[in-house]
Design an enzyme around this catalytic site. Structure first.
Site, PDB file in Angstrom:
ATOM      1  N   HIS A 141      -9.275  -5.920  12.218  1.00 40.03           N
ATOM      2  CA  HIS A 141      -9.722  -5.857  10.773  1.00 40.03           C
ATOM      3  C   HIS A 141     -11.132  -6.631  10.745  1.00 40.03           C
ATOM      4  O   HIS A 141     -11.390  -7.963  11.092  1.00 40.03           O
ATOM      5  CB  HIS A 141      -8.808  -6.908  10.146  1.00 40.03           C
ATOM      6  N   GLU A 198       0.895  -1.077   0.003  1.00 38.73           N
ATOM      7  CA  GLU A 198      -0.121   0.044  -0.101  1.00 38.73           C
ATOM      8  C   GLU A 198       0.884   1.413   0.126  1.00 38.73           C
ATOM      9  O   GLU A 198       0.521   2.352  -0.913  1.00 38.73           O
ATOM     10  CB  GLU A 198      -1.066  -0.039   1.226  1.00 38.73           C
ATOM     11  N   PHE A 211      -9.056 -10.261  -0.223  1.00 37.57           N
ATOM     12  CA  PHE A 211      -8.614 -11.551  -0.668  1.00 37.57           C
ATOM     13  C   PHE A 211      -9.104 -11.572  -2.152  1.00 37.57           C
ATOM     14  O   PHE A 211     -10.315 -11.152  -2.424  1.00 37.57           O
ATOM     15  CB  PHE A 211      -9.120 -12.585   0.116  1.00 37.57           C
TER      16      PHE A 211
END
Length: 416
Positions: A345, A319, A404
């Site tokens: 998360h 990122e 994912f």
């Protein structure tokens, strides 16, 4: 974003830092962590013993007790967050979004996994007592689109009713697609977001088997440490983030309290690997650039990025590289922070929870910190607002959500 302008007028949050938008927001600014030892089940021999549980959530505050047993926890979170968002937008909820015709109000709420706890419970029940003993509510508990279905029933929303499923990009996809539908005139308003309840034996066990989770069990509140050299995986969280989206002019006519405007949305695919990001963050880079193009922004227009920031070795470096490629020299002037450093998360809910936090950032001029950033990874060399909140003028912000399967979503927000 092309077409009619879209704004956020109501928000609802269920997170490990508290039930309610203000409770979560204030805790984020204070740099508090919602991570602790798992209390919901015996972790046994699992390598990870920690998660971000929504510990103060009281379902009866939002849903009649008779209805609760028919719903998986992810639906309970979604209905609670929707309730808060509807009331926060100035609607009683008793007659839906009363300023709009029901046929012009849609519900787009997704979940990356759906009814995980109900699936697990009924599998165990079937094995122990016989498959004929499975709950008659089993199917409606586990299917991911039941959250938007229940919300649409409760608030008499007769427009489009569906739920995207795109792993950790789900909540952001839901908001982006709802925005597109309003912008092009298919809807006038929407209830949108994501919800997830993955803290189960199978959930923790499955992600542990992938070596994706932190095993810093002795210091739960320090386990999620995005961009830090000593990060060792993400920490599971749970909850929901729901927003009320409205067409700007209609919202203004009814005197709505507008949080912010959503001015850009983009989605892309890495087309590379089921879990690892593309080399150099190519997919994330392209998605951020597409969002800037969609919003008609120059890189220098952006003040802040709410990073995907998972605290995993691959994601944080990828990122960072993607941000540098998109923003060039302006990258060093950006403020960046990871909400996951405090909430964990939340998978399919992450993008919508972080969209709400980004909206509050542009509205209130406060940037929450990335906590536990004590020894920065040399390859993560941007301003991640370490450990203390910062007062700053933020006119334009991005929120990154990657998942994912190589899925990427970026949303752009503007102060009003």
């Amino acid at each position: 974003m092309l077409g009619r302008r879209v704004v956020i007028t109501g928000t609802g949050l269920v997170t490990s830092l508290g039930t309610g938008t203000e409770k979560t927001w204030n805790a984020l600014l204070e740099g508090k962590s919602g991570i602790g030892k798992i209390s919901r089940f015996d972790v046994g021999k699992l390598t990870t013993h920690i998660a971000g549980e929504a510990g103060d959530f009281v379902v009866e505050d939002f849903i009649d007790r008779k209805e609760v047993r028919r719903m998986d926890l992810f639906c309970q979170y979604a209905l609670a967050a929707a309730n808060m968002a509807v009331k926060g937008a100035g609607f009683s909820g008793e007659d839906g979004l009363s300023a709009y015709a029901p046929e012009r109000v849609g519900v787009v709420v997704g979940s990356g996994i759906g009814g995980f706890s109900s699936f697990e419970e009924n599998c165990l029940k079937g094995q122990e007592k016989g498959w004929e003993r499975i709950s008659p509510y089993f199917i409606i508990q586990i299917i991911a689109n039941m959250a938007p279905g229940l919300i649409s029933i409760r608030y008499n929303c007769k427009g489009p009713n569906w739920g995207p499923v795109s792993a950790c990009s789900t909540g952001a996809h839901a908001i982006g697609e709802a925005c597109k539908s309003i912008a092009c005139g298919e809807m006038d308003a929407a209830i949108a977001g994501g919800s997830e309840a993955p803290i189960t034996r199978m959930g923790i066990g499955g992600f542990s088997a992938m070596k994706a989770l932190s095993t810093n069990n002795s210091e739960p509140q320090k386990a999620s440490r995005p961009f830090d050299k000593n990060r060792d995986g993400f920490v599971m969280g749970e909850g929901s983030g729901i927003v009320i989206l409205e067409e700007l002019e209609h919202a203004k006519r009814r005197g709505a309290d507008i949080l912010c405007e959503i001015i850009g949305y983009a989605a892309s695919s890495d087309a590379f690997h089921v879990t690892q990001p593309a080399p150099g963050g190519e997919g994330a880079r392209r998605c951020m650039q597409l969002a800037l193009n969609n919003a008609k922004l120059a890189p220098s227009d952006v003040d802040y990025i709410n990073a995907h920031g998972t605290s995993t070795p691959y994601n944080d470096v990828s990122e960072t590289r993607a941000i540098r490629k998109v923003f060039g020299s302006h990258a060093d002037k950006l403020m960046i922070s990871s909400t996951k450093s405090m909430l964990g998360h939340t998978l399919g809910a992450a993008g919508s929870i972080e969209s709400i936090i980004t909206g509050l950032t542009v509205s209130r001029g406060m940037v929450h910190p990335t906590i536990n950033l004590t020894e920065p990874d040399p390859e993560c060399d941007l301003d991640y607002v370490p450990n203390e909140a910062r007062k700053a003028r933020v006119r334009i912000a991005l929120s990154n959500s990657f998942g994912f399967g190589g899925t990427n979503v970026v949303l752009a927000f503007k102060a009003v």
